[in-house]
Design an enzyme around this catalytic site. Structure first.
Site, PDB file in Angstrom:
ATOM      1  N   TYR A  73     -39.341 -37.486  17.001  1.00  0.00           N
ATOM      2  CA  TYR A  73     -40.316 -37.607  18.129  1.00  0.00           C
ATOM      3  C   TYR A  73     -41.830 -36.248  18.876  1.00  0.00           C
ATOM      4  CZ  TYR A  73     -40.883 -42.709  17.632  1.00  0.00           C
ATOM      5  OH  TYR A  73     -40.391 -44.019  16.856  1.00  0.00           O
ATOM      6  N   ARG A  76     -43.459 -35.147  16.384  1.00  0.00           N
ATOM      7  CA  ARG A  76     -44.694 -36.336  16.253  1.00  0.00           C
ATOM      8  C   ARG A  76     -45.806 -36.034  17.377  1.00  0.00           C
ATOM      9  NH1 ARG A  76     -43.169 -41.837  15.615  1.00  0.00           N
ATOM     10  NH2 ARG A  76     -45.286 -42.161  15.168  1.00  0.00           N
ATOM     11  N   VAL A 109     -49.535 -44.667  17.637  1.00  0.00           N
ATOM     12  CA  VAL A 109     -49.141 -44.774  18.761  1.00  0.00           C
ATOM     13  C   VAL A 109     -49.917 -42.889  19.107  1.00  0.00           C
ATOM     14  CG1 VAL A 109     -46.416 -45.476  18.889  1.00  0.00           C
ATOM     15  CG2 VAL A 109     -46.880 -43.822  18.053  1.00  0.00           C
ATOM     16  N   HIS A 125     -47.797 -50.762  20.766  1.00  0.00           N
ATOM     17  CA  HIS A 125     -46.717 -50.283  20.157  1.00  0.00           C
ATOM     18  C   HIS A 125     -46.107 -49.190  20.831  1.00  0.00           C
ATOM     19  CE1 HIS A 125     -46.559 -52.426  15.906  1.00  0.00           C
ATOM     20  NE2 HIS A 125     -46.349 -52.683  16.665  1.00  0.00           N
ATOM     21  N   CYS A 133     -37.509 -43.297  30.977  1.00  0.00           N
ATOM     22  CA  CYS A 133     -36.088 -43.551  30.822  1.00  0.00           C
ATOM     23  C   CYS A 133     -35.220 -44.292  30.338  1.00  0.00           C
ATOM     24  CB  CYS A 133     -36.032 -42.966  32.850  1.00  0.00           C
ATOM     25  SG  CYS A 133     -34.447 -43.574  32.845  1.00  0.00           S
ATOM     26  N   CYS A 136     -33.252 -46.138  33.357  1.00  0.00           N
ATOM     27  CA  CYS A 136     -33.771 -46.601  35.075  1.00  0.00           C
ATOM     28  C   CYS A 136     -35.239 -47.357  34.364  1.00  0.00           C
ATOM     29  CB  CYS A 136     -34.573 -46.150  35.738  1.00  0.00           C
ATOM     30  SG  CYS A 136     -34.953 -44.743  35.945  1.00  0.00           S
ATOM     31  N   CYS A 161     -32.356 -41.558  37.140  1.00  0.00           N
ATOM     32  CA  CYS A 161     -30.448 -42.049  37.159  1.00  0.00           C
ATOM     33  C   CYS A 161     -30.166 -41.047  36.208  1.00  0.00           C
ATOM     34  CB  CYS A 161     -31.160 -43.446  36.659  1.00  0.00           C
ATOM     35  SG  CYS A 161     -31.240 -43.516  34.874  1.00  0.00           S
ATOM     36  N   ASN A 224     -58.898 -50.399   3.667  1.00  0.00           N
ATOM     37  CA  ASN A 224     -57.627 -49.917   2.636  1.00  0.00           C
ATOM     38  C   ASN A 224     -57.956 -49.062   2.245  1.00  0.00           C
ATOM     39  OD1 ASN A 224     -54.936 -49.203   2.440  1.00  0.00           O
ATOM     40  ND2 ASN A 224     -54.437 -50.840   3.229  1.00  0.00           N
ATOM     41  N   PRO A 225     -57.296 -48.276   0.620  1.00  0.00           N
ATOM     42  CA  PRO A 225     -57.353 -47.953  -0.327  1.00  0.00           C
ATOM     43  C   PRO A 225     -56.619 -48.725  -1.254  1.00  0.00           C
ATOM     44  CG  PRO A 225     -56.567 -45.960   0.858  1.00  0.00           C
ATOM     45  CD  PRO A 225     -57.014 -47.042   1.717  1.00  0.00           C
TER      46      PRO A 225
HETATM   47  N1  APR Z   1     -58.465 -45.026   5.567  1.00  0.00           N
HETATM   48  C1  APR Z   1     -57.503 -46.396   4.874  1.00  0.00           C
HETATM   49  N2  APR Z   1     -56.252 -46.845   5.048  1.00  0.00           N
HETATM   50  C2  APR Z   1     -55.317 -45.659   4.640  1.00  0.00           C
HETATM   51  C3  APR Z   1     -55.511 -44.113   4.421  1.00  0.00           C
HETATM   52  C4  APR Z   1     -56.986 -43.961   4.604  1.00  0.00           C
HETATM   53  N3  APR Z   1     -57.527 -42.631   4.237  1.00  0.00           N
HETATM   54  N4  APR Z   1     -54.276 -43.688   3.911  1.00  0.00           N
HETATM   55  C5  APR Z   1     -53.568 -44.545   3.406  1.00  0.00           C
HETATM   56  N5  APR Z   1     -53.493 -45.914   4.143  1.00  0.00           N
HETATM   57  C6  APR Z   1     -53.166 -47.115   4.135  1.00  0.00           C
HETATM   58  C7  APR Z   1     -52.027 -47.368   3.241  1.00  0.00           C
HETATM   59  O1  APR Z   1     -52.404 -47.738   2.123  1.00  0.00           O
HETATM   60  C8  APR Z   1     -51.263 -48.142   4.186  1.00  0.00           C
HETATM   61  O2  APR Z   1     -51.804 -49.697   3.294  1.00  0.00           O
HETATM   62  O3  APR Z   1     -52.691 -47.333   5.357  1.00  0.00           O
HETATM   63  C9  APR Z   1     -51.721 -47.384   5.674  1.00  0.00           C
HETATM   64  C10 APR Z   1     -50.529 -46.850   6.701  1.00  0.00           C
HETATM   65  O4  APR Z   1     -49.273 -48.350   6.237  1.00  0.00           O
HETATM   66  P1  APR Z   1     -48.340 -47.743   7.127  1.00  0.00           P
HETATM   67  O5  APR Z   1     -47.769 -46.480   6.827  1.00  0.00           O
HETATM   68  O6  APR Z   1     -46.870 -48.662   6.928  1.00  0.00           O
HETATM   69  O7  APR Z   1     -48.489 -47.731   8.605  1.00  0.00           O
HETATM   70  P2  APR Z   1     -48.598 -49.164   9.711  1.00  0.00           P
HETATM   71  O8  APR Z   1     -48.963 -50.657   8.794  1.00  0.00           O
HETATM   72  O9  APR Z   1     -49.837 -48.444  10.334  1.00  0.00           O
HETATM   73  O10 APR Z   1     -47.061 -49.451   9.954  1.00  0.00           O
HETATM   74  C11 APR Z   1     -47.074 -50.741  11.319  1.00  0.00           C
HETATM   75  O11 APR Z   1     -44.974 -50.037  11.910  1.00  0.00           O
HETATM   76  O12 APR Z   1     -43.852 -48.452  11.035  1.00  0.00           O
HETATM   77  C12 APR Z   1     -43.415 -49.229  11.520  1.00  0.00           C
HETATM   78  O13 APR Z   1     -44.385 -49.180  14.132  1.00  0.00           O
HETATM   79  C13 APR Z   1     -44.720 -48.267  13.032  1.00  0.00           C
HETATM   80  O14 APR Z   1     -46.771 -49.435  13.954  1.00  0.00           O
HETATM   81  C14 APR Z   1     -45.858 -48.981  13.149  1.00  0.00           C
HETATM   82  C15 APR Z   1     -46.330 -50.127  11.431  1.00  0.00           C
END
Ligand code: APR
Length: 255
Positions: A73, A76, A109, A125, A133, A136, A161, A224-225
């Site tokens: 983390y 990240r 996040v 999330h 913490c 606590c 704590c 989404n692609p």
């Molecule tokens: N534009 C749009 N969508 C995209 C792009 C882009 N440039 N690049 C990738 N994607 C899509 C992928 O095709 C996929 O469907 O984004 C999605 C990412 O999916 P995940 O990696 O599973 O992320 P997410 O859906 O946010 O995960 C949900 O899972 O790991 C836990 O808590 C974590 O918040 C997260 C949750």
């Protein structure tokens, strides 16, 4: 169900966007991909290549390997601080300013929506920039990274704590913040248009929101692609990268 993104589709969705009284948006890691933040589905790179996020983002992982989880983390958190919002984040800010009511529900996040200027933001999330913490629960706004004296160095400890500090994010098997989830479900039930952007729609309860919105009468649009489980029922699928589709959609709605 449309079979993918065509100019016609973007025109139809733009008409609905312009006419909408309440626009809700659900975003996932994909909206930050073009800022350089890896998604969970992308294979982890470098040091983390041998770990699956699902193995790092759990209470058991933190209990068993607190330093590994803390370091993942911390890396990240540093990345999120280095990158900037992309055209998709900014397009959502422009849309928020144009529509009568707006709610942005994010699973991310990384804090990029807030940095882009989104106001009506629901962080389902948590936020990687916040640390609390593990004992606590007090927030920690500063901490001393324990001197890097070797692999067994543990995460920083709470000054109140003594328990380990942890990122203020929701891990698998943990409950979501109740107020955020309630606000997200309210928005899903009340909106007339829900844009679902960059999520694999596999992780609940966030993944239940599109169906809740559609059951309450909203038009559901996936951006989404790749295809996801939403393909089975979304009203539109604008197939493409968020950084390309969202600005095009905003331009088409308000030339
Ligand atoms: N534009 C749009 N969508 C995209 C792009 C882009 N440039 N690049 C990738 N994607 C899509 C992928 O095709 C996929 O469907 O984004 C999605 C990412 O999916 P995940 O990696 O599973 O992320 P997410 O859906 O946010 O995960 C949900 O899972 O790991 C836990 O808590 C974590 O918040 C997260 C949750």
């Amino acid at each position: 169900m449309d079979d993918g993104y065509g100019a016609g589709d973007i025109g139809s969705v733009a008409d609905r966007l312009r006419a909408a009284k309440f626009v809700a948006v659900l975003t996932g890691a994909g909206i930050s991909a073009e800022s350089g933040v890896p998604t969970f589905r992308d294979a982890q790179s470098g040091l983390w290549a041998r770990f699956d996020p699902r193995e790092l983002a759990t209470p058991a992982a933190f209990a068993g390997h607190p330093k590994r989880v803390w370091d993942w983390y911390a890396e990240r958190r540093a990345l999120a601080a280095r990158v900037v919002p992309n055209a998709a984040h900014l397009a959502l800010v422009a849309i928020e300013r144009r529509v009568p009511r707006f709610a942005l529900i994010t699973q991310n996040v990384d804090g990029l929506h807030a940095r882009a200027g989104s106001r009506a933001l629901i962080e389902l999330h948590g936020n990687i920039a916040r640390v609390r913490c593990s004992g606590c629960g007090r927030p920690a706004d500063r901490w001393e990274e324990a001197a890097a004296t070797g692999a067994d160095v543990l995460p920083p400890r709470c000054i109140h704590c003594g328990a380990f500090l942890r990122p203020d994010v929701v891990w698998f098997e943990e409950p979501l913040p109740q107020d955020a989830l309630a606000a997200a479900e309210d928005a899903a039930r009340q909106c007339d248009l829900l844009l679902v952007v960059g999520t694999s729609a596999e992780v609940y309860p966030a993944a239940a929101l599109p169906r809740q919105a559609q059951a309450a009468g909203a038009c559901v649009v996936e951006i989404n692609p790749q295809d996801t489980p939403l393909r089975a029922y979304a009203d539109f699928w604008l197939r493409g990268r968020a950084g390309e589709v969202l600005p095009a959609l905003a331009r088409a709605a308000w030339p």
